[in-house]
Design an enzyme around this catalytic site. Structure first.
Site, PDB file in Angstrom:
ATOM      1  CG  HIS A 194      50.583 -98.063 -72.918  1.00  0.00           C
ATOM      2  ND1 HIS A 194      50.997 -99.107 -73.718  1.00  0.00           N
ATOM      3  CD2 HIS A 194      51.018 -96.930 -73.513  1.00  0.00           C
ATOM      4  CE1 HIS A 194      51.655 -98.622 -74.765  1.00  0.00           C
ATOM      5  NE2 HIS A 194      51.679 -97.298 -74.651  1.00  0.00           N
ATOM      6  CG  HIS A 219      46.030-101.327 -70.969  1.00  0.00           C
ATOM      7  ND1 HIS A 219      45.679-101.795 -72.204  1.00  0.00           N
ATOM      8  CD2 HIS A 219      47.353-101.021 -71.041  1.00  0.00           C
ATOM      9  CE1 HIS A 219      46.744-101.775 -72.997  1.00  0.00           C
ATOM     10  NE2 HIS A 219      47.774-101.313 -72.311  1.00  0.00           N
ATOM     11  CG  HIS A 235      46.624 -97.379 -74.525  1.00  0.00           C
ATOM     12  ND1 HIS A 235      47.483 -96.664 -75.311  1.00  0.00           N
ATOM     13  CD2 HIS A 235      47.129 -98.629 -74.465  1.00  0.00           C
ATOM     14  CE1 HIS A 235      48.466 -97.445 -75.710  1.00  0.00           C
ATOM     15  NE2 HIS A 235      48.267 -98.653 -75.219  1.00  0.00           N
ATOM     16  CG  HIS A 238      48.559 -94.255 -78.913  1.00  0.00           C
ATOM     17  ND1 HIS A 238      48.785 -94.533 -77.598  1.00  0.00           N
ATOM     18  CD2 HIS A 238      49.731 -94.409 -79.547  1.00  0.00           C
ATOM     19  CE1 HIS A 238      50.055 -94.879 -77.449  1.00  0.00           C
ATOM     20  NE2 HIS A 238      50.648 -94.812 -78.618  1.00  0.00           N
ATOM     21  CG  HIS A 289      45.012 -92.997 -75.506  1.00  0.00           C
ATOM     22  ND1 HIS A 289      45.542 -94.165 -76.004  1.00  0.00           N
ATOM     23  CD2 HIS A 289      44.067 -92.596 -76.381  1.00  0.00           C
ATOM     24  CE1 HIS A 289      44.932 -94.464 -77.131  1.00  0.00           C
ATOM     25  NE2 HIS A 289      44.041 -93.515 -77.394  1.00  0.00           N
ATOM     26  CG  ASP A 319      48.950 -92.770 -74.799  1.00  0.00           C
ATOM     27  OD1 ASP A 319      48.483 -93.921 -74.719  1.00  0.00           O
ATOM     28  OD2 ASP A 319      48.709 -92.006 -75.758  1.00  0.00           O
ATOM     29  CG  HIS A 347      52.523-102.954 -74.636  1.00  0.00           C
ATOM     30  ND1 HIS A 347      51.489-103.581 -75.279  1.00  0.00           N
ATOM     31  CD2 HIS A 347      51.961-102.000 -73.859  1.00  0.00           C
ATOM     32  CE1 HIS A 347      50.344-103.037 -74.920  1.00  0.00           C
ATOM     33  NE2 HIS A 347      50.605-102.065 -74.050  1.00  0.00           N
ATOM     34  NE  ARG A 386      46.949-105.589 -74.558  1.00  0.00           N
ATOM     35  CZ  ARG A 386      45.759-105.069 -74.324  1.00  0.00           C
ATOM     36  NH1 ARG A 386      45.101-105.374 -73.228  1.00  0.00           N
ATOM     37  NH2 ARG A 386      45.228-104.242 -75.192  1.00  0.00           N
TER      38      ARG A 386
END
Length: 179
Positions: free
Chosen positions: A74, A76, A92, A100, A109, A112, A154, A171
């Protein structure tokens, strides 16, 4: 008395050439390189971001020494990567205030991205498109916000629907965009 100005014509010509080559200061960079580090501070991946002609950003991710399997990936909301948990990167990137996930009717998002697959040997090569963002500093949904933005890998795959982040787990790698 005769005065000579040998350099004047040459200098004026160079100034004219520079004016012709003036670069727009708010133009999008051709490419942005991002280094992603793990919780121990080791660089485990690099990402090359380029603006696509049709809009959006292409991210080419290359990495090694990552855990094998499928992982959420993602953009962020903050340009901070403080180990070991990278919570400093925030949520995000979501300038449109959406839900999401690609499978959510009110999503996704802007940050995403599709999951990435790390090979059994810990290497990854992925080309991922981020159609809702831009590298143009003045563009809508720019990745160059005042707070900055970052890329996160992730521990688990994103399920593309759970709120607020797809149940993608810890993460495990982080890189600041534009640093």
């Amino acid at each position: 008395m005769v005065l000579s100005a040998c350099g004047t014509t040459e200098n004026n010509q160079k100034e004219d050439e520079l004016d012709d080559e003036a670069v727009e200061t708010n133009a999008a960079p051709e490419e942005v390189l991002v280094e992603l580090m793990n919780s121990e501070g080791q660089i485990v991946a690099t990402a090359e971001l380029t603006e696509k002609e049709a809009g959006g950003v292409r991210i080419v991710l290359k990495g090694e020494n990552l855990p094998p399997g499928e992982h959420g990936f993602h953009i962020h909301e903050f340009g901070q990567c403080v180990p070991p948990d990278f919570e400093s990167a925030g949520a995000h990137y979501n300038p449109t205030d959406s839900k999401h996930g690609f499978l959510h009717p009110e999503g996704p998002h802007a940050g995403d991205l599709k999951n990435i697959m790390v090979n059994e040997d810990g290497t990854v090569y992925a080309e991922v498109d981020a159609p809702m963002v831009t590298l143009s500093p003045d563009g809508e949904n720019t990745l160059f916000t005042e707070e900055g933005t970052s890329l996160i890998i992730h521990a688990d795959p994103d399920d593309y629907k759970s709120q607020p982040s797809g149940n993608a787990g810890d993460r495990i790698a982080c890189g600041v965009i534009g640093e």
